[in-house]
Each structure stands twice: as C-alpha cells, then as structure tokens.
Design an enzyme around this catalytic site. Structure first.
Site, short mmCIF file in Angstrom:
data_model
loop_
_atom_site.label_atom_id
_atom_site.label_comp_id
_atom_site.label_asym_id
_atom_site.label_seq_id
_atom_site.Cartn_x
_atom_site.Cartn_y
_atom_site.Cartn_z
CG HIS A 120 -8.06 1.87 -2.13
ND1 HIS A 120 -6.91 2.29 -1.79
CD2 HIS A 120 -8.18 2.75 -3.25
CE1 HIS A 120 -6.15 3.07 -2.48
NE2 HIS A 120 -7.04 3.53 -3.31
CB SER A 121 -5.82 0.02 -4.76
OG SER A 121 -4.48 -0.11 -5.54
CG MET A 122 -3.83 -6.32 -3.98
SD MET A 122 -2.52 -6.53 -2.75
CE MET A 122 -3.57 -6.59 -1.29
CB ALA A 124 -10.66 -2.97 -5.78
#
Length: 318
Positions: A120-122, A124
C-alpha cells in the site's frame, strides 16, 4: 486503550494473529501474521507513517473465511522506524532505496523463494522498485492505491537537495505527550481514515510515557499519556527524487503479474501514475473500488476476494 463505546472501533480477533519479529544485521523488524507458518508467505507492506495494523482488517477477513488464502501465511511488516520495528541507527536516515535493501536482507534471512507481495502507498513504491531490481524474488505484486513513483523534474535536483538537508537540521525529537484520543484526531486530520481504522493504526504507533507521569495524570483524573513510537527522522525530506524517465525505466523491469486495486476517492497520483507508467507494464490487472486511500481497510471482503482470485490464477498458470 480507546473505549470502543466512544467509536465504531473494529473488533479484531487478535487470538488468530501472531506477533513475530525478524533480526536483521543492524535492526529488528516487527510484524504480525496469520495462517499456517509452514505455508508460502504473502508479504504485506504498509504506507508512510502507517504500520502493520493497517492490514489487520484484511487479516480478520481472511481468518473468518477459511477458503480465502488458506494455503498462505500472511505477514504484515512494520517498516524500520514505524510501528514496533527498530529505528535506524544514530546518524542514519530513511532513504527510499534503503527499504529495498531491508527487503533483500529479510528475504535472505528467511530463505524465501519468489513470493507474493501486497503493498500500500509508500510500501507499493518500495515493492515496485524491489520487483524491478530483484524479479527472481517476486511471484506477483498487488499495489493498493499507488502506481508509479514520486518523481521530480531534473531541473529541481539542487532545490530538492537543499530542502532535504535543511529538513534534517530542523528535526527535533518531540517530548510532547498526549492522550490516545488526541492522537487519533491528529491522525484523522491528515488522512481520510475512518475513526475505527485510525484507532488500529494509532494503537500500534504509540508508547506510554514514564509510569510516574501516568500515575500523576491518573491521580488528576486524566487519561494515560502517550508519545509516538515512530522515528521523527521519517518526517525529513528526501535528498533526491527519481526523474520520470528513471521511474518509468524501473517500472518497465517489473516482469511478474501486477495487480492494481485503488479507491475512487483515493490518491490523485494513481490516475497520474496510470497515465505515466501503465504503458511500461504488459501484465496488469486494474480494479477500482468504492473507497479512499486506505481502501484495503474499507473494502476487506472485496479485496480478499480479488486477492484470492488473482493468486489462484497465478498458481494455475505456473
């Protein structure tokens, strides 16, 4: 901690979730896990200033539905400086590519083969760089509300360097203490988190202040006081950014099956990323769900089904 009667707090059955840790050369990484540890791992990587608890709702969904990922051992990691993991050594900082090195060390420690990663997010972005540089270690990659990298024009290189160095000089570890409710409100002010999800992340992000101070607040009728566990150095600015061309080159080297799941009210960078990076990928599945940046906490049933279907297809195609 937070009284569940004061919020719609998620009721997580922690009896089915294990606290584990990994001792690397220079630091210990904490994690939570569910499932049979003898099964192949699925590694979950959280976003910036979140922690492994952001995957607790997904783990709860998986443990409730036994047919979902029944042959997987789901591990959610705390990045260095986050959650219950160690902070980096004195004098060190949190360079983006150092997280890739952390993954290499983690894989070596566990002697993992190519495994599935959900990020998720960072997390990713780190996982994308890892999958590009070490394709032999990644069986599949599921990105949640993140696609591509945070890039900057090459003309801003000097400006970025100056800004990053000055941010390190100004960083001072806060000694301020606060109640859990205050921390939850602060977390919600800078995100689109629902209160029950903010509670989960914040509870893993706090450490109680010294007992003598807590005794004093208890005598005065106040709540227990806490401080943030996370390393204050996480808030410094990066000394560098990838250029768009560098980011696209990295993405073009991702060879594993890639799945993007994002929220229709999530980060604008996803749509921008699809415009800038999707042409670099040949094996991409895209699903848009109703939700925000933390859609993996909001849509656990849909996410777990999508994940199970995606991994099953990969298993049958191998």
């Amino acid at each position: 901690m937070t009284d569940p009667e004061k919020s719609n707090e998620c009721l997580i059955d922690v009896s089915k979730i294990d606290e584990i840790s990994y001792k690397l050369d220079d630091l210990t990484l904490a994690a939570i896990a569910c499932g049979n540890k003898d099964h192949q791992p699925v590694l979950c990587l959280h976003g910036y200033l979140d922690n492994a608890a952001s995957f607790l709702p997904l783990m709860q969904q998986i443990t409730q539905e036994r047919n979902l990922l029944a042959d997987k051992y789901v591990i959610a990691l705390d990045w260095p400086g986050h959650g219950h993991s160690d902070h980096r050594n004195v004098g060190a900082h949190y360079h983006f590519f150092d997280y890739v090195s952390d993954l290499v060390a983690l894989f070596k420690l566990n002697n993992w083969p190519a495994i599935d990663i959900v990020a998720h997010s960072m997390g990713a972005m780190v996982a994308s760089a890892f999958a590009a540089a070490f394709p032999e270690k990644v069986k599949s990659l599921t990105l949640i509300d993140s696609f591509g990298f945070i890039c900057a024009p090459v003309e801003e290189t000097t400006k970025q360097l100056r800004h990053g160095v000055l941010s390190r000089i100004k960083t001072v570890k806060s000694s301020r203490s606060f109640t859990e409710d205050t921390a939850v409100k602060a977390r919600m002010n800078v995100s689109d988190l629902q209160i029950d999800h903010a509670n989960l992340i914040v509870q893993r992000s706090l450490v109680a202040v010294k007992p003598e101070l807590n005794r004093k607040t208890a005598e005065e009728g106040a709540s227990t006081l806490y401080r943030w566990r996370s390393d204050s150095r996480l808030r410094t600015v990066s000394l560098y950014r990838l250029s768009l061309v560098q980011g696209q080159q990295l993405f073009s080297d991702i060879s594993c099956p890639l799945q993007l799941i994002y929220g229709d009210k999530g980060m604008d960078m996803v749509n921008t990323g699809l415009e800038q990076y999707s042409s670099c990928i040949t094996n991409l599945t895209i699903t848009k769900l109703d939700g925000g940046h933390h859609v993996h906490m909001e849509q656990t049933q849909e996410l777990s089904s999508l994940l199970s279907e995606f991994l099953s297809k990969i298993k049958t195609s191998v």
